[in-house]
Design an enzyme around this catalytic site. Structure first.
Site, PDB file in Angstrom:
ATOM      1  CE  LYS C  46      45.537  26.790  45.798  1.00 32.88           C
ATOM      2  NZ  LYS C  46      45.439  27.747  44.609  1.00 32.88           N
ATOM      3  CG  ASN C  70      43.936  31.834  39.380  1.00 30.43           C
ATOM      4  OD1 ASN C  70      44.079  31.836  40.827  1.00 30.43           O
ATOM      5  ND2 ASN C  70      44.959  31.831  38.593  1.00 30.43           N
ATOM      6  N   GLY C  73      42.831  32.571  45.857  1.00 31.68           N
ATOM      7  CA  GLY C  73      43.335  33.124  47.043  1.00 31.68           C
ATOM      8  C   GLY C  73      43.772  32.070  48.257  1.00 31.68           C
ATOM      9  CB  CYS C 131      51.555  34.632  47.871  1.00 35.61           C
ATOM     10  SG  CYS C 131      52.756  33.879  49.300  1.00 35.61           S
ATOM     11  CG  ASN C 195      52.694  32.490  40.512  1.00 35.25           C
ATOM     12  OD1 ASN C 195      51.672  32.314  40.013  1.00 35.25           O
ATOM     13  ND2 ASN C 195      53.123  32.067  41.540  1.00 35.25           N
ATOM     14  N   GLY C 220      48.115  30.754  31.251  1.00 31.54           N
ATOM     15  CA  GLY C 220      47.864  30.200  29.993  1.00 31.54           C
ATOM     16  C   GLY C 220      48.442  30.751  28.735  1.00 31.54           C
ATOM     17  N   GLY C 248      51.658  28.789  30.043  1.00 36.59           N
ATOM     18  CA  GLY C 248      50.959  28.484  28.744  1.00 36.59           C
ATOM     19  C   GLY C 248      51.667  27.508  27.744  1.00 36.59           C
TER      20      GLY C 248
HETATM   21  C1  LIG Z   1      43.618  28.334  39.269  1.00 37.47           C
HETATM   22  C2  LIG Z   1      45.039  28.550  39.285  1.00 37.47           C
HETATM   23  C3  LIG Z   1      45.850  28.344  40.515  1.00 37.47           C
HETATM   24  C4  LIG Z   1      47.153  28.493  40.948  1.00 37.47           C
HETATM   25  N1  LIG Z   1      47.580  28.509  42.061  1.00 37.47           N
HETATM   26  C5  LIG Z   1      48.744  28.472  42.327  1.00 37.47           C
HETATM   27  C6  LIG Z   1      49.479  28.305  43.693  1.00 37.47           C
HETATM   28  O1  LIG Z   1      48.681  28.176  44.560  1.00 37.47           O
HETATM   29  N2  LIG Z   1      50.545  28.447  43.636  1.00 37.47           N
HETATM   30  C7  LIG Z   1      51.576  28.980  42.936  1.00 37.47           C
HETATM   31  O2  LIG Z   1      52.797  28.835  43.041  1.00 37.47           O
HETATM   32  N3  LIG Z   1      51.051  28.877  41.385  1.00 37.47           N
HETATM   33  C8  LIG Z   1      49.817  28.872  41.428  1.00 37.47           C
HETATM   34  N4  LIG Z   1      49.247  29.073  40.100  1.00 37.47           N
HETATM   35  C9  LIG Z   1      50.168  29.319  38.977  1.00 37.47           C
HETATM   36  C10 LIG Z   1      50.553  28.313  38.271  1.00 37.47           C
HETATM   37  O3  LIG Z   1      51.353  27.546  38.962  1.00 37.47           O
HETATM   38  C11 LIG Z   1      51.551  28.650  36.880  1.00 37.47           C
HETATM   39  O4  LIG Z   1      52.602  29.291  37.438  1.00 37.47           O
HETATM   40  C12 LIG Z   1      50.865  29.902  36.114  1.00 37.47           C
HETATM   41  O5  LIG Z   1      49.485  29.359  35.912  1.00 37.47           O
HETATM   42  C13 LIG Z   1      51.625  29.747  34.674  1.00 37.47           C
HETATM   43  O6  LIG Z   1      51.461  28.368  34.131  1.00 37.47           O
HETATM   44  P1  LIG Z   1      50.099  28.168  33.165  1.00 37.47           P
HETATM   45  O7  LIG Z   1      50.172  29.139  32.036  1.00 37.47           O
HETATM   46  O8  LIG Z   1      50.522  26.853  32.345  1.00 37.47           O
HETATM   47  O9  LIG Z   1      49.055  27.952  33.986  1.00 37.47           O
HETATM   48  C14 LIG Z   1      47.801  29.038  39.936  1.00 37.47           C
HETATM   49  C15 LIG Z   1      47.400  29.018  38.577  1.00 37.47           C
HETATM   50  C16 LIG Z   1      45.808  28.736  38.309  1.00 37.47           C
HETATM   51  C17 LIG Z   1      45.509  28.970  36.857  1.00 37.47           C
END
Ligand SMILES: Cc1cc2nc3c(=O)[nH]c(=O)nc-3n(C[C@H](O)[C@H](O)[C@H](O)COP(=O)(O)O)c2cc1C
Ligand SMILES: Cc1cc2nc3c(=O)[nH]c(=O)nc-3n(C[C@H](O)[C@H](O)[C@H](O)COP(=O)(O)OP(=O)(O)OC[C@H]3O[C@@H](n4cnc5c(N)ncnc54)[C@H](O)[C@@H]3O)c2cc1C
Ligand SMILES: Cc1cc2nc3c(=O)[nH]c(=O)nc-3n(C[C@H](O)[C@H](O)[C@H](O)COP(=O)(O)OP(=O)(O)OC[C@H]3O[C@@H](n4cnc5c(N)ncnc54)[C@H](O)[C@@H]3O)c2cc1C
Ligand SMILES: Cc1cc2nc3c(=O)[nH]c(=O)nc-3n(C[C@H](O)[C@H](O)[C@H](O)COP(=O)(O)O)c2cc1C
Ligand code: FES
Ligand code: FES
Lengths: 307, 259, 307, 259
Positions: C46, C70, C73, C131, C195, C220, C248
């Site tokens: 994270k 989400n 923060g 960010c 992201n 997702g 996703g």
């Molecule tokens: C609950 C949640 C928290 C996330 N926190 C971070 C984070 O702290 N840093 C980051 O670079 N990406 C963060 N992401 C983005 C994920 O790393 C990823 O890039 C994004 O969700 C797309 O992939 P996915 O569809 O497989 O979730 C977060 C995603 C989710 C759903």
């Protein structure tokens, strides 16, 4: 108690809150078997170009999770045939019609506006600037504040009647409020948002992009949160700018999210493919959603989620 | 087998049905298209389908009595001859689905009917017995010879045309087969009616995804919607070699971006 | 025949093709009960900031069609506690670890790199530039080529060991290739993409945005086509740039789409919430997908959908 | 009722189960959390749930014998007293789900157990009979008086605490109820254990969506994950008035953007 669902987009008043989305209802005719088009807010026609256009090679679509990708490539018969056949039919049937236009360059948009400005039976113009500008390496007009403004001011000059000009915005930008303000300055009467997001699906058996056009536009419920966010941002920046909201609307509940975010009316696109009667169903559901929340008029709910 | 009293009454051979899959709130937005195999007026319509991807896999899991959301009948059906001429019906795999209905329709009109059923292998053949019940002659071909003649439907098509002195050939199946059937028919001066299978988003003519290059009466090639102007086309009008492309002489070609 | 699934991100070699996605696996510990973390390509932690951070108010999530929103923060314990507890645990357990860092301004990124550069057990750095930059009205670093480059070159200067620096890119830009080239020029070793997309869901009973943070990040399967397109575009522009692909991914088939588009490895994020064993399952499925297509090594399939 | 032999064995009162909904390829990615109502070792676990939105509506449609994908047991269970002290269990609506298991567990330890079941109206009450079977005294309250005492559970809680000279109060239900129970318990020098219900994306501690402000042993307020450090918390440690906010004295507050 039945809710007053009439609304308006600038000077165009709509008898209902739901319209079709450009490219998702052709020119209305095929949908007529599923409901009375006159009871819809409007039929927004498939973006028409000056000349006939064959569109992109097939496959033109791919289903994706809660969405789909399309690369139709603006196939159409060209403005002349559109006026003779499609628009004539819509006019005869007294359908509120918003004509969507697209061009390969700024002049084409201007020409189309000039051709259309005196044609009867046009309730409004939706200017689809979410298409590539052939004269700047295919960059999409809506992705550049200057090209976007250029198209709109050109159309504005030609458009000598008071029915509204709506700019169709693309979500594929860093700052959609910047684009919105550029078209507002260019004299637009309202905005339609959002168009599709650029996406790709890969055919792993052929080991190449699935669509003939390689990339395609992502639409459907999958993109709804992006659309609601965009509408919310633009309404926050321009509280008096009429917005035709769209992007993955499947139910009256979804539609109310757009209204509450700041849309004055909504377009139903991809969901029509799965449920051709969706524009009518969603209007009814929207009425119920408003009633259960104590609204008497849809217009009272526009932008309600702000503050 | 889907109960659909009102719809069934108006079904003609070649019509298709669009079936919603995945249930409400599911991730699949688009309907799946299936040729109507049999329609019993005031009762039901039947389809034959192969479990392919997510949607058909979901359909397979549905139990008798489950409610299925359909839109039908859709598309242009097969054009039937006015005279009682000889007809050959050619089907590849589940392409046989609409053929029995078509065959009995043709028999009613006094046509002599031969059916040719082809598939890669025996297990992929559908409706052999049913065909024998309605047609005068049924020929089966498989690529691997596991059933009937080893080879392609087009290997046995010429003889069938000659035997029946066919004026019309009807075909449903994969594109390459349709292309071959169309040309063989042409050689033998028989009209061919081919039911194509293009992936469709809407099935009702509003989205423009299901197009293929077809030559019109005016000799001009257009990208034509197979859901409303098809799925049945005259075999001599479809530009089989150019499917999945935009021939340069198509109305409105070449393409420049946009979607 | 079993496929060789080992791969690499620049100088970091990975024993498997799947990593966790930052923010979707905390610091790995909680996932250990569902599989052996050492068999994963990597655990991406994270995003950690210099100081402890409480994150945003709840509700922090909303489910959306085939996705979720989400607004966590960046809640976290701060770098010190992270080193003592989280990283220590990962090191003891010999887990290949990619540390994700985030800052409120350029200097904070630099500080974090300086603190981490000599810490043992770090396989690579993922710089989450998606960010807000507190010093430029909260504009996201990754949405501006200059700020993005500024962060990366600052980190590059501090990062005196050869493990790779990956820049985490945001899809919320007009031209992701432009951002990619700016971080490449700034000396990045690879990119992680994508992201989340900025989205919003409205709570119609409270008539306000559902999330405490109002907007949130959409993730997702809903966004997968956007992610595949972004990876494809960046790989086309920079064929030798290592890409950690995500967005996703739910199955091995999905993962192969990213590999074929140009990713060297993939991260599994949101899908882990529904299936905590997904990173392992997907690696197995990916092996099967490659085998059925006659591949002997995963690395042979990287970018295969181009040409 | 879910058959889950291995899992059931390790269940303690207060544990919850995360259930996948919508089926594969469905649009719902996240699991739904439910308190475990009963666990029969080597056999099954049971939950009580109200049909609420899309996911629970899907669950309702599942038929006996259908396979459900679950992850359990999850969360920290209720902390049990070492001595056989008096205990009062307070439940709002389906909050009664975990209470019977808890009650019998407490009875085993020789505790005197009273249960208070509250709901808006009679139809929203769960497990009244079951409660009577395990508890020494059961009191029912409804807001509309349709069953038992008209009023809130907290109206009858003080007497129950006095009657049993309770040292521990256990509560499960909506936030406002938990808040009230916590303060009433405190006034009567009883420890309260409250099971909260925050929406959860992962349920296993990796996503940080399910947090609420809780005061630690060091007196510092942190945003704590209710899925792994809860759902059961000491009532006197949760900052009930600040739920859904970030109290300014929270470790790491105030917030600046990012997600
Ligand atoms: C609950 C949640 C928290 C996330 N926190 C971070 C984070 O702290 N840093 C980051 O670079 N990406 C963060 N992401 C983005 C994920 O790393 C990823 O890039 C994004 O969700 C797309 O992939 P996915 O569809 O497989 O979730 C977060 C995603 C989710 C759903
Ligand atoms: C006019 C017509 C008649 C058909 N008749 C039959 C029939 O009688 N029996 C039968 O088994 N199949 C028939 N098909 C093919 C059938 O529609 C596909 O097998 C089915 O859509 C596959 O869906 P899926 O979810 O299993 O596959 P997926 O790969 O999950 O489908 C993804 C998307 O691609 C589309 N798609 C995938 N394969 C095809 C295909 N071969 N043709 C068209 N669209 C496709 C789907 O409709 C869906 O939108 C017909 C198709 C058309 C157009
Ligand atoms: C620890 C815990 C124990 C629970 N025990 C029970 C129980 O025993 N019986 C019961 O009926 N319900 C229980 N709930 C609430 C239950 O999880 C929700 O009713 C359910 O998630 C609603 O899902 P849905 O798809 O019907 O609603 P939707 O609105 O479609 O859900 C959308 C999203 O919001 C989340 N969500 C919606 N409502 C709630 C809620 N009240 N609490 C948490 N998440 C929510 C869902 O999990 C989902 O991710 C419990 C919740 C938690 C956190
Ligand atoms: C098949 C298809 C064709 C489309 N054609 C056009 C078009 O010609 N002009 C246009 O402005 N938008 C077009 N769109 C975009 C839609 O009008 C709409 O903006 C977008 O799909 C989001 O709405 P939806 O999710 O409800 O479909 C098209 C969308 C689809 C799916
Ligand atoms: S499938 Fe939509 S036009 Fe044919
Ligand atoms: S629900 Fe993910 S951390 Fe609690």
């Amino acid at each position: 108690m039945s809710v007053d669902l009439t609304t308006s987009l600038g000077s165009l008043s709509l008898s209902g809150p739901t319209a079709t989305a450009s490219g998702c209802a052709a020119a209305g005719k095929e949908l007529a078997q599923f409901g009375d088009l006159r009871t819809l807010g409007a039929v927004v026609t498939k973006s028409i170009m000056k000349n006939a256009r064959s569109g992109r090679a097939t496959p033109r679509m791919a289903e994706t999770p809660s969405g789909m990708l399309n690369s139709i490539g603006l196939q159409g018969p060209g403005i002349e045939s559109f006026l003779e056949k499609d628009l004539a039919w819509l006019r005869e049937n007294n359908v509120t019609t918003i004509v969507s236009i697209a061009g390969n360059n700024v002049d084409e948009f201007g020409e189309l506006a000039r051709i259309l400005k005196d044609v009867p039976g046009i309730g409004g113009l939706e200017v689809n600037i979410s298409c590539p500008n052939v004269e700047s390496r295919g960059q999409v007009f809506a992705c550049n504040p200057y090209s976007a403004a250029e198209v709109i001011s050109t159309v504005r000059q030609e458009w000598t009647n008071e029915s509204p000009i709506l700019a169709k915005l693309s979500p594929d930008v860093t700052d959609i409020v910047e684009i919105a303000s550029s078209v507002v300055e260019a004299g637009v009467d309202g905005v339609s948002m959002i168009n599709t997001l650029l996406g790709m699906v890969i055919d792993l058996d052929k080991m190449k992009p699935m669509l003939g056009g390689r990339t395609g536009g992502l639409s459907g419920p999958a993109i709804r949160p992006v659309a609601v966010r965009a509408v919310y941002q633009v309404h926050a920046a321009f509280p008096h700018l009429p917005i035709l909201g769209m992007g993955g609307i499947r139910t009256g509940h979804d539609a109310l999210e757009f209204i509450a975010a700041g849309a004055s009316a909504v377009s139903i696109g991809t969901v029509v493919f799965g449920d051709p009667s969706a524009p009518w169903r969603i209007a009814n559901e929207l009425g119920q959603e408003l009633a259960t929340r104590g609204y008497e008029k849809l217009t009272d709910a526009i932008g309600a989620a702000h503050v | 087998k889907l109960e659909a009293p009102e719809i069934a009454a108006s079904v003609e051979p070649g019509h298709f049905v669009a079936v919603a899959v995945g249930g409400v709130g599911g991730g699949m937005l688009l309907r799946r298209a299936f040729s109507i195999h049999r329609a019993t007026p005031n009762e039901s319509i039947e389809v034959i389908f192969a479990s392919h991807g997510q949607g058909t896999q979901w359909l397979v899991q549905q139990k008798p009595g489950d409610v299925i959301d359909i839109v039908a009948p859709l598309g242009k059906p097969f054009a039937l001859p006015r005279q009682p001429v000889g007809c050959v019906l050619v089907a590849g795999g589940y392409g046989s689905a609409p053929m029995m209905m078509l065959a009995s329709e043709l028999k009613k009109r006094g046509c002599q009917v031969e059916i040719i059923l082809g598939a890669a292998t025996e297990s992929k053949l559908f409706g052999v017995l049913e065909s024998k019940a309605v047609a005068d002659v049924v020929t089966v071909t498989t690529d691997d010879g596991s059933s009937g003649v080893r080879g392609l439907v087009t290997d046995v098509l010429p003889d069938a045309i000659k035997r029946t002195n066919a004026k019309a050939v009807y075909a449903c199946g994969p594109m390459p087969m349709l292309k071959a059937v169309a040309s063989v028919s042409k050689e033998h001066d028989a009209y061919s009616q081919c039911a194509v299978e293009e992936s469709m988003a809407c099935g009702i003519g509003v989205c423009m995804t299901c197009v293929l290059p077809v030559i019109g009466d005016d000799g001009v090639t257009r990208m034509v919607r197979s859901c409303v102007e098809g799925p049945v086309f005259r075999g001599d009008r479809v530009r089989w070699d150019d499917v999945d492309t935009i021939p340069s002489d198509t109305l409105g070609a070449p393409v420049v971006g946009g979607h």
